[in-house]
Design a protein around this motif. Structure first.
Motif, short mmCIF file in Angstrom:
data_model
loop_
_atom_site.label_atom_id
_atom_site.label_comp_id
_atom_site.label_asym_id
_atom_site.label_seq_id
_atom_site.Cartn_x
_atom_site.Cartn_y
_atom_site.Cartn_z
N MET A 63 44.73 -11.76 -0.37
CA MET A 63 43.22 -11.85 -0.09
C MET A 63 42.64 -12.57 -1.29
O MET A 63 42.88 -12.15 -2.29
CB MET A 63 42.90 -10.31 -0.36
N GLU A 64 41.84 -13.54 -0.68
CA GLU A 64 40.96 -14.16 -1.89
C GLU A 64 39.67 -13.81 -2.05
O GLU A 64 38.85 -13.67 -1.05
CB GLU A 64 40.90 -15.63 -1.29
N ILE A 65 39.32 -13.40 -3.37
CA ILE A 65 38.21 -12.74 -3.68
C ILE A 65 37.53 -13.70 -4.84
O ILE A 65 37.93 -14.00 -5.70
CB ILE A 65 38.03 -11.25 -4.14
N LYS A 66 36.10 -14.09 -4.55
CA LYS A 66 35.46 -14.95 -5.66
C LYS A 66 34.78 -14.09 -6.71
O LYS A 66 33.81 -13.41 -6.22
CB LYS A 66 34.37 -15.71 -5.01
N TRP A 67 35.18 -14.10 -7.80
CA TRP A 67 34.58 -12.98 -8.62
C TRP A 67 33.40 -14.25 -9.44
O TRP A 67 33.71 -14.96 -10.13
CB TRP A 67 35.56 -12.68 -9.79
N ILE A 102 34.14 -9.52 -1.48
CA ILE A 102 35.03 -8.32 -1.42
C ILE A 102 35.09 -8.15 0.01
O ILE A 102 36.24 -7.81 0.73
CB ILE A 102 34.97 -7.41 -2.42
N PHE A 103 33.97 -7.73 0.46
CA PHE A 103 33.63 -7.11 1.76
C PHE A 103 33.97 -8.21 2.99
O PHE A 103 34.66 -8.00 3.79
CB PHE A 103 32.06 -6.75 2.00
N THR A 104 33.57 -9.49 2.83
CA THR A 104 34.06 -10.50 3.57
C THR A 104 35.55 -10.64 3.50
O THR A 104 36.24 -11.02 4.49
CB THR A 104 33.38 -11.90 3.23
N ALA A 105 36.37 -10.75 2.36
CA ALA A 105 37.68 -10.89 2.28
C ALA A 105 38.34 -9.91 3.20
O ALA A 105 39.39 -9.90 3.71
CB ALA A 105 38.16 -11.13 0.96
N LEU A 106 37.95 -8.66 2.64
CA LEU A 106 38.49 -7.40 3.28
C LEU A 106 38.36 -7.28 4.89
O LEU A 106 39.15 -6.77 5.65
CB LEU A 106 38.01 -6.11 2.64
N ALA A 107 37.43 -7.78 5.49
CA ALA A 107 36.99 -7.97 6.80
C ALA A 107 38.02 -8.48 7.62
O ALA A 107 38.63 -8.25 8.94
CB ALA A 107 35.58 -8.50 7.03
N GLU A 148 38.18 0.35 1.62
CA GLU A 148 39.16 0.42 2.84
C GLU A 148 38.83 -0.06 3.96
O GLU A 148 37.59 0.24 4.35
CB GLU A 148 39.84 1.58 2.59
N LYS A 149 39.49 -1.10 4.53
CA LYS A 149 39.14 -1.56 5.88
C LYS A 149 39.89 -0.47 6.94
O LYS A 149 41.17 -0.17 6.80
CB LYS A 149 39.64 -2.92 6.12
#
Length: 69
Positions: free
Chosen positions: A1-5, A35-40, A66-67
């Motif tokens: 999962m890629e998250i942009k911090w 985070i929400f976009t990656a988790l989706a 959590e998804k």
């Protein structure tokens, strides 16, 4: 999962009396959106742990996103 911090992000979580409050600056909100976009795009059961040791302000409550289905 890629998250942009986002540089300079600030995210805090407080919880009491069945109410959770997430407080964030602009960069924090953009990070949460990432985070929400990656988790989706992940499978059900995928989750991200946020706490004071890895991303939240020192006085924050822990947060698990959590998804589901």
């Amino acid at each position: 999962m890629e998250i942009k911090w986002e540089d300079g992000f600030s995210i805090g979580v407080s919880a009491s009396n069945n109410t959770a409050v997430i407080s964030a600056n602009r960069e924090g909100l953009l990070t949460l959106a990432s985070i929400f976009t990656a988790l989706a795009e992940e499978y059900p059961g995928s989750h991200v742990h946020l706490d004071k040791n890895n991303s939240l302000e020192d006085s924050s409550a822990d947060l698990i996103v959590e998804k589901i289905v």
